[in-house]
Scaffold this motif. Structure first.
Motif, short mmCIF file in Angstrom:
data_model
loop_
_atom_site.label_atom_id
_atom_site.label_comp_id
_atom_site.label_asym_id
_atom_site.label_seq_id
_atom_site.Cartn_x
_atom_site.Cartn_y
_atom_site.Cartn_z
N MET A 1 0.83 -1.21 0.00
CA MET A 1 0.00 0.00 0.00
C MET A 1 0.86 1.27 0.00
N ILE A 2 1.91 1.28 0.84
CA ILE A 2 2.79 2.45 0.91
C ILE A 2 3.53 2.62 -0.42
N TYR A 3 3.97 1.48 -0.99
CA TYR A 3 4.70 1.53 -2.26
C TYR A 3 3.82 2.10 -3.36
N THR A 4 2.59 1.61 -3.46
CA THR A 4 1.66 2.09 -4.47
C THR A 4 1.36 3.57 -4.28
N LEU A 5 1.20 3.98 -3.03
CA LEU A 5 0.94 5.40 -2.73
C LEU A 5 2.15 6.25 -3.15
N GLY A 6 3.34 5.74 -2.89
CA GLY A 6 4.55 6.48 -3.29
C GLY A 6 4.63 6.66 -4.79
N LEU A 7 4.32 5.60 -5.53
CA LEU A 7 4.33 5.71 -6.99
C LEU A 7 3.29 6.71 -7.48
N LEU A 8 2.12 6.71 -6.85
CA LEU A 8 1.07 7.65 -7.23
C LEU A 8 1.51 9.09 -6.96
N HIS A 9 2.08 9.34 -5.80
CA HIS A 9 2.58 10.68 -5.48
C HIS A 9 3.68 11.10 -6.45
N LEU A 10 4.54 10.16 -6.80
CA LEU A 10 5.62 10.47 -7.74
C LEU A 10 5.06 10.81 -9.12
N GLN A 11 4.08 10.03 -9.55
CA GLN A 11 3.46 10.28 -10.86
C GLN A 11 2.80 11.66 -10.89
N GLN A 12 2.26 12.09 -9.76
CA GLN A 12 1.61 13.40 -9.67
C GLN A 12 2.59 14.52 -9.33
N GLU A 13 3.88 14.16 -9.29
CA GLU A 13 4.96 15.11 -8.99
C GLU A 13 4.81 15.74 -7.61
N GLN A 14 4.22 14.98 -6.69
CA GLN A 14 4.16 15.39 -5.28
C GLN A 14 5.39 14.78 -4.59
N PHE A 15 6.54 15.41 -4.82
CA PHE A 15 7.82 14.80 -4.49
C PHE A 15 8.02 14.63 -2.98
N GLU A 16 7.59 15.61 -2.19
CA GLU A 16 7.80 15.50 -0.75
C GLU A 16 6.98 14.34 -0.17
N ALA A 17 5.74 14.23 -0.62
CA ALA A 17 4.90 13.12 -0.15
C ALA A 17 5.48 11.78 -0.59
N ALA A 18 5.97 11.73 -1.84
CA ALA A 18 6.56 10.49 -2.34
C ALA A 18 7.82 10.14 -1.55
N ARG A 19 8.63 11.15 -1.23
CA ARG A 19 9.84 10.90 -0.45
C ARG A 19 9.48 10.30 0.93
N GLU A 20 8.46 10.85 1.55
CA GLU A 20 8.03 10.31 2.85
C GLU A 20 7.57 8.86 2.72
N ASP A 21 6.83 8.57 1.65
CA ASP A 21 6.34 7.20 1.44
C ASP A 21 7.49 6.22 1.29
N PHE A 22 8.44 6.53 0.42
CA PHE A 22 9.52 5.59 0.15
C PHE A 22 10.48 5.49 1.34
N THR A 23 10.66 6.58 2.07
CA THR A 23 11.48 6.53 3.29
C THR A 23 10.83 5.61 4.31
N ARG A 24 9.52 5.74 4.49
CA ARG A 24 8.80 4.87 5.44
C ARG A 24 8.88 3.41 5.00
N LEU A 25 8.81 3.18 3.70
CA LEU A 25 8.90 1.83 3.16
C LEU A 25 10.23 1.18 3.55
N ILE A 26 11.31 1.94 3.40
CA ILE A 26 12.65 1.44 3.75
C ILE A 26 12.75 1.21 5.25
N GLN A 27 12.23 2.14 6.04
CA GLN A 27 12.29 2.01 7.50
C GLN A 27 11.56 0.76 7.98
N GLN A 28 10.51 0.37 7.26
CA GLN A 28 9.75 -0.82 7.63
C GLN A 28 10.36 -2.09 7.06
N GLY A 29 11.49 -1.95 6.34
CA GLY A 29 12.18 -3.10 5.79
C GLY A 29 11.49 -3.72 4.59
N GLN A 30 10.64 -2.96 3.93
CA GLN A 30 9.89 -3.46 2.79
C GLN A 30 10.45 -2.86 1.49
#
Length: 284
Positions: A1-30
């Protein structure tokens, strides 16, 4: 879910939101590799190139491994020059064990040389790769396309035939050989045979459909050419396909249609040299 949300934010050029999503993904080990890859892409978009390099370097040997290193090389080429990029790729290539991975790095470096119009250097590089991996189809195909840039049609034909000797149904090689012969007005009947076979294999490929339109144009079959070229352009708004339609309309005497088509494709591709050459030709 976080990964998909990150891709969606990236596609919409919402870079800060996408950065938070992918950072959280890494922190969760996913999906850590994907997370670092897309953090690198975000940093690249924001011209934070040192961060981009650092993130791309963290991508492991999975889906985005080679692409991440290609992006690092491209950054080095832009910031520090081609020699630095080549040094990086040579060091990276020396670390690899897989034949296909090493060949892909040759292709990455060759593309950098192509982008700077260093076509002979790219051919030499691919030849070096082929000495190590004789008959490698990707390297042969890349060298063939580069040879066309310097009008070495003999090399192009030799390399594509080498591919087809091992893989007679290689649609890319069939299409490239047929299209090049047609484009240079060489052995048009033979070109038609290659393109027909490629079209049987890839009936919905706009590049192959364009080739069929172009060979029909060379044969003087303008009605058939128009059908194929319109279909190809409908599937893919490409500068070369659009240019082929311009040339067809002009040859048919539909100069107004040619001008309208030229205007449309130039709006999409204002710096495309083929289109600019056509424009100069028709203004004479």
């Amino acid at each position: 879910m976080i990964y998909t949300l990150g891709l969606l934010h990236l596609q919409q050029e919402q870079f800060e939101a996408a950065r938070e999503d992918f950072t959280r993904l890494i922190q969760q080990g996913q999906r850590k590799d994907e997370g670092h890859y897309y953090l690198g892409r975000i940093a690249e978009e924001q011209n934070d190139f040192q961060t981009a390099i650092a993130e791309f370097e963290k991508v492991g040997k999975r889906q985005y491994y080679l692409d991440s290193r290609a992006r690092i090389a491209s950054i080095y080429a832009d910031l520090e020059g081609l020699e630095r990029a080549q040094q990086y790729l040579a060091e990276f290539r020396a670390q690899l064990d897989s034949t296909d991975d090493v060949a892909q790095v040759y292709l990455i470096e060759g593309q950098l040389l192509h982008d700077q119009k260093l076509y002979v250097a790219a051919i030499d590089l691919y030849s070096e790769g082929l000495q190590k991996f004789p008959g490698h189809s990707d390297l042969l195909y890349a060298r063939a396309l580069m040879a066309e840039e310097i009008d070495r049609i003999d090399m192009l034909e030799s390399d594509l035939r080498a591919i087809l000797s091992n893989d007679p149904d290689n649609a890319s090689a069939l299409n490239a050989l047929g299209y090049t012969l047609a484009d240079h007005n060489f052995r048009i009947g033979e070109a038609l045979v290659y393109i027909q076979r490629a079209l049987e294999i890839r009936p919905d490929d706009p590049a192959v459909i364009d080739s069929m339109g172009w060979v029909q144009f060379r044969l003087g079959n303008y009605e058939q050419a128009e059908q194929y070229l319109r279909k190809a352009y409908g599937l893919l708004k490409d500068a070369e396909i659009g240019g082929h339609l311009v040339e067809l309309f002009w040859a048919q005497g539909d100069h107004e249609g040619a001008r309208k088509m030229m205007q449309e494709v130039l709006e999409r591709f204002p710096d495309e040299e083929y289109l600019l050459e056509l424009q100069r030709k028709f203004q004479q």
